[in-house]
Structure formats: structure tokens, C-alpha cells
Enzyme design. Sequence first.
Site, short mmCIF file in Angstrom:
data_model
loop_
_atom_site.label_atom_id
_atom_site.label_comp_id
_atom_site.label_asym_id
_atom_site.label_seq_id
_atom_site.Cartn_x
_atom_site.Cartn_y
_atom_site.Cartn_z
N GLU A 1 0.81 -1.22 0.00
CA GLU A 1 0.00 0.00 0.00
C GLU A 1 0.84 1.27 0.00
OE1 GLU A 1 -0.61 -2.65 1.83
OE2 GLU A 1 -2.72 -2.87 2.37
N LYS B 1 4.24 -13.77 8.37
CA LYS B 1 5.10 -13.55 7.20
C LYS B 1 6.23 -14.56 7.18
CE LYS B 1 5.77 -9.85 4.19
NZ LYS B 1 6.01 -8.44 3.96
N TRP C 1 3.06 -13.89 2.67
CA TRP C 1 2.03 -13.89 3.71
C TRP C 1 1.30 -15.21 3.84
CZ3 TRP C 1 2.35 -10.37 7.12
CH2 TRP C 1 2.65 -9.05 6.80
P1 ADP Z 1 6.16 -6.14 0.95
O1 ADP Z 1 5.83 -6.62 -0.42
O2 ADP Z 1 7.07 -4.95 0.98
O3 ADP Z 1 6.61 -7.24 1.85
P2 ADP Z 1 3.55 -6.28 2.14
O4 ADP Z 1 2.43 -5.33 1.93
O5 ADP Z 1 3.44 -7.67 1.65
O6 ADP Z 1 4.80 -5.55 1.53
O7 ADP Z 1 3.93 -6.34 3.69
C1 ADP Z 1 3.95 -5.21 4.51
C2 ADP Z 1 4.13 -5.60 5.96
O8 ADP Z 1 5.38 -6.30 6.13
C3 ADP Z 1 4.21 -4.45 6.91
O9 ADP Z 1 2.94 -3.94 7.25
C4 ADP Z 1 4.94 -5.08 8.10
O10 ADP Z 1 4.05 -5.85 8.90
C5 ADP Z 1 5.92 -6.01 7.41
N1 ADP Z 1 7.20 -5.32 7.20
C6 ADP Z 1 7.64 -4.70 6.09
N2 ADP Z 1 8.87 -4.18 6.26
C7 ADP Z 1 9.23 -4.45 7.53
C8 ADP Z 1 10.40 -4.18 8.33
N3 ADP Z 1 11.44 -3.51 7.85
N4 ADP Z 1 10.40 -4.61 9.61
C9 ADP Z 1 9.34 -5.30 10.11
N5 ADP Z 1 8.24 -5.60 9.40
C10 ADP Z 1 8.17 -5.19 8.14
#
Ligand code: ADP
Length: 545
Positions: free
Chosen positions: A331, A441, A446
Site C-alpha cells: 500500500e 510472514k 504472507w
Molecule cells: P512487501 O511486499 O514490501 O513485503 P507487504 O504489503 O506484503 O509488503 O507487507 C507489509 C508488511 O510487512 C508491513 O505492514 C509489516 O508488517 C511487514 N514489514 C515490512 N517491512 C518491515 C520491516 N522492515 N520490519 C518489520 N516488518 C516489516
Amino acid sequence: MTSTMMQVPLSTHQLLERAGRYFGENEVVGRLPDRTNYRRSYAEIYRRARQLAQALRVNAGLVPGEAVATLCWNHAWHLECYFGIPAAAGVVHTLNLRLTPEEIAWIMDDADDKVLIIDDILLPIWEQVKPLLKKAPRVIVIPFSGAALPGDAESYEEFIAVDASSYVYPVQDENEAVAMCYTSGTTGRPKGVVYSHRSMVLHATAACIPDLFSLSRRDRILLVTPMFHANAWSVPFSALMVGADLILPGPHLGGADLLSLMEENQITFAVGVPTIWTMLYQTLEETSRQRELNLVKGIRMLVGGAAVAQALIANFAKYDMYIVQGWGMTETSPLGAVPILTPRHAELPLDEQYALRSMQGIAAPFVDMRIADEDGVAQPWDGKAVGELQVRGPWITGGYHNTPTDPGKFTADGWLRTGDLATINAEGYMRLVDRSKDLIKSGGEWISSVHLESLVMAHPAVLEAAVIAIPHPKWDERPLVIAVRRPGMSVTDAELREFLRPKLARFQLPDDFEWVDAIPKAGTGKIIKAKLREHYRDRQSGTTA
Ligand code: ADP
């Protein structure tokens, strides 16, 4: 007073044109499925992306704003799609190849994809997706493996074999759609986030500043983060803008492959999730015992998508590799926050610096962040008060595709509710402490605990179940299934796993089970996950894979 500046709309075409004009000698170096390497210059990427645009608009009759899906690994053809699809006024819809066929089909229907561009080696996935779709798109196959395509397949190379030397980009407003990605929903279906030319260009530009990714023409970038994950942090766009080379590993994500790509290509900047870098670290340890490594000094390693352990930062420092952590979400395009150190921090003992760098950090330029309690009351920036992290900015989504505004996801004053729980200290450093969204995660992908719970409870011998995340040394998090058997009935871990297997992607299949007599509940009958998390606080996932 009215500004006297020209109203030139921001567009990804400007980045493609820049690469074609100034960076023709730059290159993509990629690894094919059989592990041979190939090279493609930016001059070729430029020419071929425009050919793709011409073919989509003229031959395929793509209407502006329609989605073109990609189901691809990271490679030069995918890069052409990143630029060629928008150049046809289409929307690049990158599909996550790790999802189940049912999820992919649902997402493709929701996006109304008109064309699918797919790797030949991924056609078996398509065979499973096709019968589930309401409306089949035109399918164009990339000859990634070099093997002959199936007789009925339309070849990408033939599709783009058109003259596009005088191709003219369609005129578009900068707020029109350029790309889309789906998030995994905690409950219900995934949701589409649609990026605009404006948001993409601003994001790709800001990402290059020295305190963020610090990208320039001197960089050679290893892009391990899949191009189907939040536009791979928009690094492909930044790379063509500044004229940095891109090294694309295809399907080869193991430590040995990545190390050889880093050495052979003298990588200066690499992008991946913690799981990938943990594996690479093991390879570095083993290899350095046998021979001297040939790595560039001070490689910056961007890690995003999951928490980065302080130990990982310290471990890589031994090899003169500098971990840069980024917090973000699909997002948020995804760049939201990075722990930038000040000159004063640089005088602290190394341990303290690593501790700071394992925090999620300060907001990127143009991004505002705040924390709020359950009633929406802003919490102080004292490093102690925990609140939900909320963000806003020009590359943060204000809604979802085909979804009426969801008050659960946005505040009344229009900020995105991230579902992450965080503290912010007086200096503005944010630290994630938990997640309110019920998601796990694993290796950067996910798993919805709510979805898993409902599948587990569909087993006839299961009375009720709850799923929480537990730590795993390689995958970061794995699901722990806590379940109650129906009186007088029996089911083993292995039987339950077999029952779940056909319904889940492989990485979503749980390995850890706990059978209990009862699951703690609040007066309302709602399962108290916090209690379960507390109870299983020291439990590590037993997965060995
Ligand atoms: P991405 O594709 O970047 O992984 P997502 O929308 O699938 O994005 O996941 C986002 C979520 O991943 C965040 O809301 C958080 O919970 C987790 N996340 C992303 N970056 C970090 C980080 N540096 N440290 C901890 N959690 C993270």
C-alpha cells in the site's frame, strides 16, 4: 499568484526515454533457468519495450487503463514489461507466482486482465489457473528457458516483432494508473493497490537520495526481491532513471547463485528479504573458509518486508556489507521508513548503531507517520507508547481497486491504517513491536491466520483452532496451529497436514501443531490471541526445510 512552471505530467515514459537516450550502454545481466548468463543492453530494453507497447496497442487492441498481467521471474523480459505496458497506456499487473491457482484466478478476474505475459517455465501454473477464470486473457509466452514453446503458444518474441521506431506515447494525466499489486487480506479476498505514473515516478526518484538507497550511474544492482512484490521497491524504475545496471537472478535465489552473481558482476547494491540474506550469509561463511571472496567493499544491502535482526546487521558488517533496512507495504509503494543515522549516531559504539539500524526508522521524504491507540488518539513520541502506525503521502494508497472505502483501513481524516503496532521515540525513530493484522510472514510471503484457522476447522475431527506466528531462524515466522479435537475423535499432525495440503500453497502448509483442551476466549467468545502468543512465547518453529 499563479506559478509559472510548465505543467509537464510525470510519467514512467520519461524514465524509459532517459535510459534510451543516455544509458544505452548500460545492461541487464540475467541468469537463465539452465544457469547460463545473458546480457541485454538498455538500448535493447528501450527498443523492445517500445515494440511491446506498439504490439499491445495496435495488435492486441489494448484500451488505455486496461491491465496486462505478468507471471514472471526477475529477468530482462519482465523489465521490458515494466516499461512497455505503461508505454501502451496499460497497467502492469504483476502476479505473485507463489500463490495458489485459486488465488491467482480470483485476482486476475478482479483486475480484469486482458493479456497475460508468462514465462514458459511457469505455464504449468497457468494450466491450473485457466479453468478457474471467468474470462480468459490473451496469453503471450516468454521463451525464458530457450526450449521450443508448445505448439499453440503465442511467442513473446513474435508478438513484439514490430517496427516501433516512430512509436508515440499516448498522452496521459500523471494520476492515471501505471501498475497494480494485490495485498493479502487478513480476512476475505486480496485487495488491489493501483499506482499512478505520478506516485511511481516520485517514489522511484526519492528512493535514490543518498540517505535512502543512494543510487547512481556507478551502481550495479542485484535485484532479488521479486518484481511481483510491490514493484521490487521501484528499483527497476530508479535504475533506468539514474543509469545503474541491473543484475536479475531469474529463478535462482540460493546463496551460491547470489554470491556468484555478486562476485562476477561486482555488485554495489542488493535488494532482498531477510530470509534470502540469511541464506547468503551462510554461503559467505562457508565460501570464505575455502577461498578469498571477490566482493566490492561496502556493498549496500537493502532489506525490507520483515524485521531485520540486529545480528544480521552485525554479521554482514564482518564482510564489509552494509544492511539498509526499509519498512514498507504494498500500500505504500512500498518505501515508508528507513533508519537513517545522523553524524552523532555514527560516534556511538557499534552495538548501539546496529540496534538503531534494526529499528524501522524515520519516515521517507513526503511520507507522514503517526501512532494512534484503538480510539484513534495520537500517542506520544516517547519510545514507549504503542499505537497503530498510520501513514499518508503521495505514494500511499487512498483506497483499493473495486472495493468501497473500508473504514477499517483508513481513518476519518484519510490516513492509511497499516495494521502494524509501533513505538516512535523522541528523535522520530519508529520501531515495530507487533501486528494487529492477523497475518504471518514466512520468507517474505504472507499466510493469513484467519484463512488457515477456517481450513483447519473444516477437518471433521477439529472442534476449534487458532493460528499464531512463531519465530523460525530461516523463514522469520511460521504458523503454529493450536487446536482442540472433537470429543471421541482423533487426528494426528500428519493427517491434518495431508488434509490441508491441496488447499494451500506449499509455503503456507503448517509444520507446527499443538493439541490443547481449550483455547482461551474473552467474554465475547473471541479468541484471545495475545494470551496464546504469551503462552507460546519461547516456542520456535521445528521446521527443518
Ligand atoms: P512487501 O511486499 O514490501 O513485503 P507487504 O504489503 O506484503 O509488503 O507487507 C507489509 C508488511 O510487512 C508491513 O505492514 C509489516 O508488517 C511487514 N514489514 C515490512 N517491512 C518491515 C520491516 N522492515 N520490519 C518489520 N516488518 C516489516
